[in-house]
Enzyme design. Structure first.
Site, PDB file in Angstrom:
ATOM      1  N   TYR A 116     -27.215   2.977 120.747  1.00 22.81           N
ATOM      2  CA  TYR A 116     -26.416   4.168 121.445  1.00 22.81           C
ATOM      3  C   TYR A 116     -27.234   4.043 122.468  1.00 22.81           C
ATOM      4  O   TYR A 116     -26.893   3.973 123.938  1.00 22.81           O
ATOM      5  CB  TYR A 116     -26.747   5.125 120.430  1.00 22.81           C
ATOM      6  CG  TYR A 116     -26.328   6.314 121.460  1.00 22.81           C
ATOM      7  CD1 TYR A 116     -25.178   6.793 121.839  1.00 22.81           C
ATOM      8  CD2 TYR A 116     -27.158   7.178 121.562  1.00 22.81           C
ATOM      9  CE1 TYR A 116     -25.129   8.425 122.612  1.00 22.81           C
ATOM     10  CE2 TYR A 116     -27.685   8.545 121.770  1.00 22.81           C
ATOM     11  CZ  TYR A 116     -26.159   8.782 122.922  1.00 22.81           C
ATOM     12  OH  TYR A 116     -25.915  10.080 123.488  1.00 22.81           O
ATOM     13  N   LYS A 133     -26.271   4.239 126.587  1.00 20.67           N
ATOM     14  CA  LYS A 133     -26.721   4.850 128.295  1.00 20.67           C
ATOM     15  C   LYS A 133     -27.504   4.484 129.119  1.00 20.67           C
ATOM     16  O   LYS A 133     -27.297   4.624 129.790  1.00 20.67           O
ATOM     17  CB  LYS A 133     -27.044   6.086 127.211  1.00 20.67           C
ATOM     18  CG  LYS A 133     -26.857   7.480 126.488  1.00 20.67           C
ATOM     19  CD  LYS A 133     -25.801   7.812 127.425  1.00 20.67           C
ATOM     20  CE  LYS A 133     -24.862   8.541 126.267  1.00 20.67           C
ATOM     21  NZ  LYS A 133     -23.293   9.067 126.936  1.00 20.67           N
ATOM     22  N   ARG A 180     -39.357  18.197 119.014  1.00 17.85           N
ATOM     23  CA  ARG A 180     -38.094  17.383 119.598  1.00 17.85           C
ATOM     24  C   ARG A 180     -37.867  19.052 120.888  1.00 17.85           C
ATOM     25  O   ARG A 180     -38.281  20.556 121.122  1.00 17.85           O
ATOM     26  CB  ARG A 180     -36.942  17.678 120.025  1.00 17.85           C
ATOM     27  CG  ARG A 180     -36.518  17.120 118.512  1.00 17.85           C
ATOM     28  CD  ARG A 180     -36.851  15.457 118.910  1.00 17.85           C
ATOM     29  NE  ARG A 180     -36.718  14.335 118.290  1.00 17.85           N
ATOM     30  CZ  ARG A 180     -37.246  13.369 117.572  1.00 17.85           C
ATOM     31  NH1 ARG A 180     -38.689  13.713 117.774  1.00 17.85           N
ATOM     32  NH2 ARG A 180     -37.489  12.818 116.637  1.00 17.85           N
ATOM     33  N   SER A 222     -29.132  11.030 128.043  1.00 15.30           N
ATOM     34  CA  SER A 222     -29.597  11.348 127.611  1.00 15.30           C
ATOM     35  C   SER A 222     -31.500  10.693 127.341  1.00 15.30           C
ATOM     36  O   SER A 222     -32.026  10.343 127.956  1.00 15.30           O
ATOM     37  CB  SER A 222     -29.113  10.613 125.718  1.00 15.30           C
ATOM     38  OG  SER A 222     -30.622  11.151 124.688  1.00 15.30           O
ATOM     39  N   SER A 259     -12.987  15.245 118.101  1.00 17.43           N
ATOM     40  CA  SER A 259     -12.612  16.740 118.258  1.00 17.43           C
ATOM     41  C   SER A 259     -11.058  16.838 117.918  1.00 17.43           C
ATOM     42  O   SER A 259     -10.433  16.277 117.732  1.00 17.43           O
ATOM     43  CB  SER A 259     -12.709  16.517 120.362  1.00 17.43           C
ATOM     44  OG  SER A 259     -12.300  15.502 120.905  1.00 17.43           O
TER      45      SER A 259
HETATM   46  P1  NAD Z   1     -18.629  14.760 120.869  1.00 18.77           P
HETATM   47  O1  NAD Z   1     -18.553  13.804 120.457  1.00 18.77           O
HETATM   48  O2  NAD Z   1     -18.913  16.540 120.819  1.00 18.77           O
HETATM   49  O3  NAD Z   1     -17.705  14.451 122.745  1.00 18.77           O
HETATM   50  C1  NAD Z   1     -17.700  13.386 122.925  1.00 18.77           C
HETATM   51  C2  NAD Z   1     -15.745  13.974 123.714  1.00 18.77           C
HETATM   52  O4  NAD Z   1     -15.388  12.734 123.961  1.00 18.77           O
HETATM   53  C3  NAD Z   1     -15.005  13.493 122.123  1.00 18.77           C
HETATM   54  O5  NAD Z   1     -14.388  14.770 121.807  1.00 18.77           O
HETATM   55  C4  NAD Z   1     -13.924  12.590 121.487  1.00 18.77           C
HETATM   56  O6  NAD Z   1     -13.081  12.098 121.338  1.00 18.77           O
HETATM   57  C5  NAD Z   1     -13.899  11.537 123.205  1.00 18.77           C
HETATM   58  N1  NAD Z   1     -14.291  10.738 123.518  1.00 18.77           N
HETATM   59  C6  NAD Z   1     -14.911   9.904 122.731  1.00 18.77           C
HETATM   60  N2  NAD Z   1     -13.961   8.563 123.396  1.00 18.77           N
HETATM   61  C7  NAD Z   1     -13.216   8.429 124.458  1.00 18.77           C
HETATM   62  C8  NAD Z   1     -12.852   7.827 124.724  1.00 18.77           C
HETATM   63  N3  NAD Z   1     -13.086   6.476 124.800  1.00 18.77           N
HETATM   64  N4  NAD Z   1     -11.525   8.488 125.823  1.00 18.77           N
HETATM   65  C9  NAD Z   1     -11.351   9.724 125.711  1.00 18.77           C
HETATM   66  N5  NAD Z   1     -12.151  10.970 124.664  1.00 18.77           N
HETATM   67  C10 NAD Z   1     -13.073   9.830 123.654  1.00 18.77           C
HETATM   68  O7  NAD Z   1     -20.421  14.528 121.971  1.00 18.77           O
HETATM   69  P2  NAD Z   1     -21.057  15.864 122.430  1.00 18.77           P
HETATM   70  O8  NAD Z   1     -22.351  15.545 121.880  1.00 18.77           O
HETATM   71  O9  NAD Z   1     -20.400  16.647 123.417  1.00 18.77           O
HETATM   72  O10 NAD Z   1     -22.484  14.882 123.455  1.00 18.77           O
HETATM   73  C11 NAD Z   1     -21.280  14.274 124.859  1.00 18.77           C
HETATM   74  C12 NAD Z   1     -21.953  13.557 125.272  1.00 18.77           C
HETATM   75  O11 NAD Z   1     -22.906  13.933 125.858  1.00 18.77           O
HETATM   76  C13 NAD Z   1     -21.900  12.344 125.003  1.00 18.77           C
HETATM   77  O12 NAD Z   1     -21.777  11.077 125.986  1.00 18.77           O
HETATM   78  C14 NAD Z   1     -22.992  12.023 123.989  1.00 18.77           C
HETATM   79  O13 NAD Z   1     -23.409  10.471 124.041  1.00 18.77           O
HETATM   80  C15 NAD Z   1     -24.056  12.882 125.447  1.00 18.77           C
HETATM   81  N6  NAD Z   1     -25.052  13.572 124.629  1.00 18.77           N
HETATM   82  C16 NAD Z   1     -25.245  13.616 123.757  1.00 18.77           C
HETATM   83  C17 NAD Z   1     -25.765  14.450 123.083  1.00 18.77           C
HETATM   84  C18 NAD Z   1     -26.103  14.968 121.833  1.00 18.77           C
HETATM   85  O14 NAD Z   1     -27.340  15.562 120.459  1.00 18.77           O
HETATM   86  N7  NAD Z   1     -24.909  15.757 120.971  1.00 18.77           N
HETATM   87  C19 NAD Z   1     -27.372  14.105 123.187  1.00 18.77           C
HETATM   88  C20 NAD Z   1     -27.965  13.681 124.786  1.00 18.77           C
HETATM   89  C21 NAD Z   1     -25.726  12.789 125.404  1.00 18.77           C
HETATM   90  C1  UD1 Z   2     -30.984  11.908 117.874  1.00 23.91           C
HETATM   91  C2  UD1 Z   2     -30.832  10.849 118.696  1.00 23.91           C
HETATM   92  C3  UD1 Z   2     -31.199   9.874 119.961  1.00 23.91           C
HETATM   93  C4  UD1 Z   2     -30.006  11.282 120.480  1.00 23.91           C
HETATM   94  C5  UD1 Z   2     -30.129  12.979 120.199  1.00 23.91           C
HETATM   95  C6  UD1 Z   2     -29.078  13.359 120.373  1.00 23.91           C
HETATM   96  C7  UD1 Z   2     -31.985   9.136 116.618  1.00 23.91           C
HETATM   97  C8  UD1 Z   2     -32.402   8.594 115.737  1.00 23.91           C
HETATM   98  N1  UD1 Z   2     -31.970   9.783 117.568  1.00 23.91           N
HETATM   99  O1  UD1 Z   2     -32.027  12.527 118.538  1.00 23.91           O
HETATM  100  O2  UD1 Z   2     -30.710   9.147 120.580  1.00 23.91           O
HETATM  101  O3  UD1 Z   2     -29.629  11.632 121.852  1.00 23.91           O
HETATM  102  O4  UD1 Z   2     -29.987  12.449 118.014  1.00 23.91           O
HETATM  103  O5  UD1 Z   2     -29.365  14.755 120.446  1.00 23.91           O
HETATM  104  O6  UD1 Z   2     -30.993   9.268 115.808  1.00 23.91           O
HETATM  105  N2  UD1 Z   2     -34.250  16.019 110.989  1.00 23.91           N
HETATM  106  C9  UD1 Z   2     -34.926  16.308 109.828  1.00 23.91           C
HETATM  107  N3  UD1 Z   2     -33.639  16.398 108.933  1.00 23.91           N
HETATM  108  C10 UD1 Z   2     -32.121  15.620 109.829  1.00 23.91           C
HETATM  109  C11 UD1 Z   2     -32.447  15.716 110.631  1.00 23.91           C
HETATM  110  C12 UD1 Z   2     -33.202  15.377 111.445  1.00 23.91           C
HETATM  111  O7  UD1 Z   2     -36.048  15.881 109.410  1.00 23.91           O
HETATM  112  O8  UD1 Z   2     -31.498  15.969 108.194  1.00 23.91           O
HETATM  113  C13 UD1 Z   2     -35.424  15.801 111.971  1.00 23.91           C
HETATM  114  C14 UD1 Z   2     -35.636  14.338 112.899  1.00 23.91           C
HETATM  115  O9  UD1 Z   2     -36.899  13.537 111.989  1.00 23.91           O
HETATM  116  C15 UD1 Z   2     -36.654  14.523 114.135  1.00 23.91           C
HETATM  117  C16 UD1 Z   2     -35.851  16.765 114.474  1.00 23.91           C
HETATM  118  O10 UD1 Z   2     -35.086  16.790 113.107  1.00 23.91           O
HETATM  119  O11 UD1 Z   2     -37.697  15.419 114.288  1.00 23.91           O
HETATM  120  C17 UD1 Z   2     -34.817  16.056 115.593  1.00 23.91           C
HETATM  121  O12 UD1 Z   2     -33.486  14.733 114.915  1.00 23.91           O
HETATM  122  P1  UD1 Z   2     -32.332  14.818 115.228  1.00 23.91           P
HETATM  123  O13 UD1 Z   2     -31.340  16.566 115.801  1.00 23.91           O
HETATM  124  O14 UD1 Z   2     -31.505  13.899 114.593  1.00 23.91           O
HETATM  125  O15 UD1 Z   2     -32.377  14.452 117.304  1.00 23.91           O
HETATM  126  P2  UD1 Z   2     -33.081  13.120 118.081  1.00 23.91           P
HETATM  127  O16 UD1 Z   2     -33.843  12.576 116.206  1.00 23.91           O
HETATM  128  O17 UD1 Z   2     -34.442  13.878 118.586  1.00 23.91           O
END
Ligand code: NAD
Ligand code: UD1
Length: 337
Positions: A148, A152, A230, A124, A36
């Protein structure tokens, strides 16, 4: 209420900070800026008119965490910090376990020393592995299919054991489905570095002309149009879910587990269509082979959060796409340095 937000400069954390401020709470951001930029904080200020305290640091630095929590009289911690790229986790499992698992253990240890006993953890839907059916409720069996996801799951299990030994703590595990969208101002959004792994950032980069076409990973799944389904949830709804969790169970001893999703499934092609409508752009795509490790469909039963947190996702697919486009078109290269 003063809330330490680890990873607060990131995508979900920054949107949650805005909603914390809107709810009259005081966030303190703790982030190492690995994924970030510090300019995120200026955008938070632009949107809310309030400045947020920022501590640059790593969650594996216990002394800095304890000092930060004591200095700011922190009441609760929302823990977003971590690494989140599935593909990268397969190549670098040690880094994922170190950041996500060890990092969380250091954080909890620091909270104990600082006397803070309220934690909300970003989990997640990945912890459900390949679910036997949909919609998914919180009591479904859990499993991991990649490092990953395992990180979690391991954190969830560690926190469950820790809570059994420390039942006076409030620990909330929020299992997010697929967060998309942006703040409606267009000032904040998702800013992935390099080629996006997730669908919606990729779609919006095609629409804005940064990428030529989307590869649709598989059109032969047992779903209505053959593409993966999804539960896409607006990041502002997700952010609100954290406020609800703090308000309803954040001061209540217990191990609380909630799905945060909409309860609706959308296919890849549904998302492409909705995005085209919202942006007025064409999103070129080609059908490509399935992505290894993908599942056919996944959506939430979020009725537990609705009943206990009195929280429900309200923003539509249209809104998710419009807000994503607003952010992407006004910030085609993401945040400034
Ligand atoms: P992101 O990468 O945008 O934000 C994570 C932040 O944590 C970043 O700003 C990064 O700089 C900071 N960070 C990473 N490692 C660190 C450390 N060791 N110490 C201090 N800061 C650290 O990700 P996001 O999409 O905002 O996701 C936030 C959380 O939600 C994560 O734990 C992610 O696994 C979880 N999550 C995200 C999604 C998704 O699709 N975005 C889905 C399910 C769960
Ligand atoms: C992915 C991660 C999941 C994580 C989540 C966070 C994998 C296998 N899983 O989930 O662990 O918690 O992101 O949001 O990576 N797709 C395309 N083309 C693309 C990208 C995605 O067709 O370029 C499709 C995928 O096949 C899927 C859907 O879009 O059907 C969503 O994909 P994505 O956004 O990567 O999320 P998840 O697979 O659900």
């Amino acid at each position: 209420m003063k809330v330490l937000v680890t990873g607060g400069m990131g995508y979900i954390g920054s949107h949650t900070c805005i909603q914390l401020l809107e709810a009259g709470m005081t966030p303190v951001i703790f982030d190492n800026l690995y994924n970030s930029k510090v300019s995120v904080n200026e955008r938070i200020q632009r949107v809310t008119g309030q400045s947020v305290e920022f501590v640059e640091g790593d969650i594996r630095n216990k002394a800095l965490l304890v000092d930060t929590m004591k200095r700011h009289n922190i009441d609760s911690v929302i823990h977003f910090a971590g690494l989140k790229a599935v593909g990268e986790s397969v190549a670098k499992p040690l880094e994922y376990f170190d950041n996500n698992v060890s990092g969380t253990l250091v954080l909890v240890d620091a909270m104990r020393d600082a006397g803070v006993t309220s934690l909300v953890f970003s989990s997640s839907a990945t912890v459900y592995g390949d679910p036997a059916s949909v919609p998914i409720t919180e009591d479904f069996p859990t499993s991991a299919t990649n490092p990953y996801g395992r990180s979690k799951l391991m954190v969830e299990e560690c926190l469950t054991d820790f809570h059994a030994a420390n039942p006076q703590w409030s620990i909330t595990l929020l299992r997010y489905f697929n967060p998309v969208g942006s703040h409606p101002s267009g000032d904040l959004g998702e800013d992935p570095q390099g080629i996006p792994n997730n669908l919606m950032p990729f779609v919006s980069q095609v629409a804005v002309g940064r990428r030529e076409f989307l590869s649709v990973f598989g059109d032969d799944y047992p779903t209505p149009d053959g593409t993966g389904v999804r539960d896409y949830i607006h990041v502002m709804d997700l952010a609100d879910g954290h406020i609800a969790a703090l308000n309803k169970v954040g001061q209540q001893a217990g191990l609380h587990i909630f799905n945060l999703g909409t309860g609706n499934g959308s296919s890849v092609l549904d998302m492409v269509k909705a995005f085209e409508q919202a942006s007025g752009k064409t999103v070129a795509y080609k059908i490509a082979p399935r992505r290894p490790g993908d599942i056919a469909e996944c959506w939430a039963d979020s009725s537990k959060a609705e009943t206990i947190l009195q929280w429900k996702a309200t923003r539509s697919l249209q809104q998710m796409c419009e807000d994503t486009w607003h952010w992407q078109s006004e910030n085609p290269k993401g945040y400034p340095e």
